[in-house]
Design an enzyme around this catalytic site. Sequence first.
Site, PDB file in Angstrom:
ATOM      1  N   PRO A   1       0.812  -1.210   0.000  1.00  0.00           N
ATOM      2  CA  PRO A   1       0.000   0.000   0.000  1.00  0.00           C
ATOM      3  C   PRO A   1       0.849   1.265   0.000  1.00  0.00           C
ATOM      4  O   PRO A   1       1.990   1.260   0.476  1.00  0.00           O
ATOM      5  CB  PRO A   1      -0.768  -0.069   1.326  1.00  0.00           C
TER       6      PRO A   1
ATOM      7  N   CYS B   1      -4.170  29.503 -12.972  1.00  0.00           N
ATOM      8  CA  CYS B   1      -5.036  29.999 -14.041  1.00  0.00           C
ATOM      9  C   CYS B   1      -5.719  28.858 -14.794  1.00  0.00           C
ATOM     10  O   CYS B   1      -5.438  28.619 -15.974  1.00  0.00           O
ATOM     11  CB  CYS B   1      -4.227  30.884 -14.977  1.00  0.00           C
TER      12      CYS B   1
HETATM   13  N1  LLP Z   1       1.539  -0.769  -6.342  1.00  0.00           N
HETATM   14  C1  LLP Z   1       1.485  -0.332  -7.607  1.00  0.00           C
HETATM   15  C2  LLP Z   1       2.093  -1.123  -8.672  1.00  0.00           C
HETATM   16  C3  LLP Z   1       0.845   0.890  -7.890  1.00  0.00           C
HETATM   17  O1  LLP Z   1       0.803   1.310  -9.151  1.00  0.00           O
HETATM   18  C4  LLP Z   1       0.289   1.645  -6.835  1.00  0.00           C
HETATM   19  C5  LLP Z   1      -0.399   2.900  -7.117  1.00  0.00           C
HETATM   20  C6  LLP Z   1       0.383   1.144  -5.522  1.00  0.00           C
HETATM   21  C7  LLP Z   1       1.012  -0.074  -5.313  1.00  0.00           C
HETATM   22  C8  LLP Z   1      -0.149   1.872  -4.334  1.00  0.00           C
HETATM   23  O2  LLP Z   1      -1.509   2.110  -4.408  1.00  0.00           O
HETATM   24  P1  LLP Z   1      -2.260   2.687  -3.117  1.00  0.00           P
HETATM   25  O3  LLP Z   1      -2.109   1.694  -2.005  1.00  0.00           O
HETATM   26  O4  LLP Z   1      -1.637   3.978  -2.778  1.00  0.00           O
HETATM   27  O5  LLP Z   1      -3.675   2.855  -3.550  1.00  0.00           O
HETATM   28  N2  LLP Z   1      -2.881   9.326  -7.841  1.00  0.00           N
HETATM   29  C9  LLP Z   1      -4.002   8.481  -7.469  1.00  0.00           C
HETATM   30  C10 LLP Z   1      -3.560   7.117  -7.068  1.00  0.00           C
HETATM   31  C11 LLP Z   1      -2.771   6.407  -8.144  1.00  0.00           C
HETATM   32  C12 LLP Z   1      -2.151   5.123  -7.672  1.00  0.00           C
HETATM   33  C13 LLP Z   1      -1.222   4.579  -8.685  1.00  0.00           C
HETATM   34  N3  LLP Z   1      -0.623   3.347  -8.294  1.00  0.00           N
HETATM   35  C14 LLP Z   1      -4.798   9.186  -6.383  1.00  0.00           C
HETATM   36  O6  LLP Z   1      -4.395  10.262  -5.934  1.00  0.00           O
HETATM   37  O7  LLP Z   1      -5.847   8.707  -5.973  1.00  0.00           O
END
Ligand code: LLP
Length: 404
Positions: free
Chosen positions: A261, A329
Amino acid sequence: MLDRDQLLTIADQYGTPTYVYSESVILERIDRLRFHLEGLPLQLLYAMKANHAVPVMETMRDKGLGIDAVSPAELLLALRLGFKPERILFSANNMTDEEMRMAHEAGVILNVGELSRLEKLGKEFPGSSVCVRLNPQIGAGHHEHVITAGEKSKFGIPVEHIDRIVDVAQRYDLRIRGLHQHIGSGILDTETLWKAISVILDASRSFDTLDFINVGGGLGIPYRPEETGLDMELFESLIVSPLKSFIASHPSKNLSIWFEPGRYFVAESGVLLTQVNTIKHSTQRIFAGTDSGMNHLIRPAMYGAYHEVRNLTHPDGPVATYDIVGNICESADYFARDREVAHLTEGDIVGVMNAGAYGISMASTYNMRSLPAEVWVDVNNKATEVRKRKTAKDIVDEALSSGN
Ligand code: LLP
């Protein structure tokens, strides 16, 4: 969570806009997840794309987490901070030959999500070990932009192509030591997560050399007041218990389960402090203009994401409905729309809450504005500035010098 007085003191001392992170919250989230996963042979990784501030990374390292790194700089930073190579998974998308060589030389685990890259790895480093990212064809997430599995997704090798993976591995004597998936981000739907995990567990039966199965990150957190976050009891019964039974019955010895995570560990630790400097009563709406914006926290503009906004200076005033906007902007430049907040006056400091994940790491210098400052508050409540804001002169000096 950091209290109001503390946040106001930090705003006073370091100015705005400033991200503030609480170490205590991060430690609590790590312990909480470990508690719910107890009994599994487990390795936790931290997806550093969520927030790579050095003290955040050091906290993860000191708690024994590994790293999911997706670019050469992420990889280098993790190595330089002392993460052990065997605990770093390198999951660059559209990996180049150069990136592949760099990761191989560093001794980290390559996570390959394309057959063509697996073939290139085999040709150049026959006999090596590798992790393969699968697309289980089931995706989930808080917005379609963050769903990373399923038919439309560019990520992973389709689970239907396992025979091809086995074929490449045999031709080059590659040892498939891990299987990986990551189906999306901000997932609160435990059932869908389990469905995807069960696909990769089934697939794992085609590989008898596995050390680990990495079921990804994606665990959601509560952003809206009415949300309660992941139901951890359901998580235990729907996901953790079946994983334990699976491990007990799997032919590979010493198989462990990895989770990676990002958001779950850091989102709730962070607040973006910004100052309201312009109140505008338009014909239909009241705009509260701040000294930050979408360049610092793009999630509302990009995903319509909800972040609670608190009036820290005057929390007890009568509530009114505002559009809380930035100074960039673009009309997508907002933190909240039609949002009830305690009466705002020019000069008030507001906190944009739950901004510890995908805040600074997605920030830019659009409009030639500086990134915000960052302040780390450790378990003893000691605040340290870990990034300073740049002045307009710094930014211009850089722009003029980079051409030379
Ligand atoms: N592992 C991989 C291969 C990933 O691509 C990601 C996130 C994670 C783990 C971790 O995911 P998490 O546990 O944080 O959900 N910018 C977006 C989130 C994009 C996540 C991309 N990959 C937002 O602000 O909601």
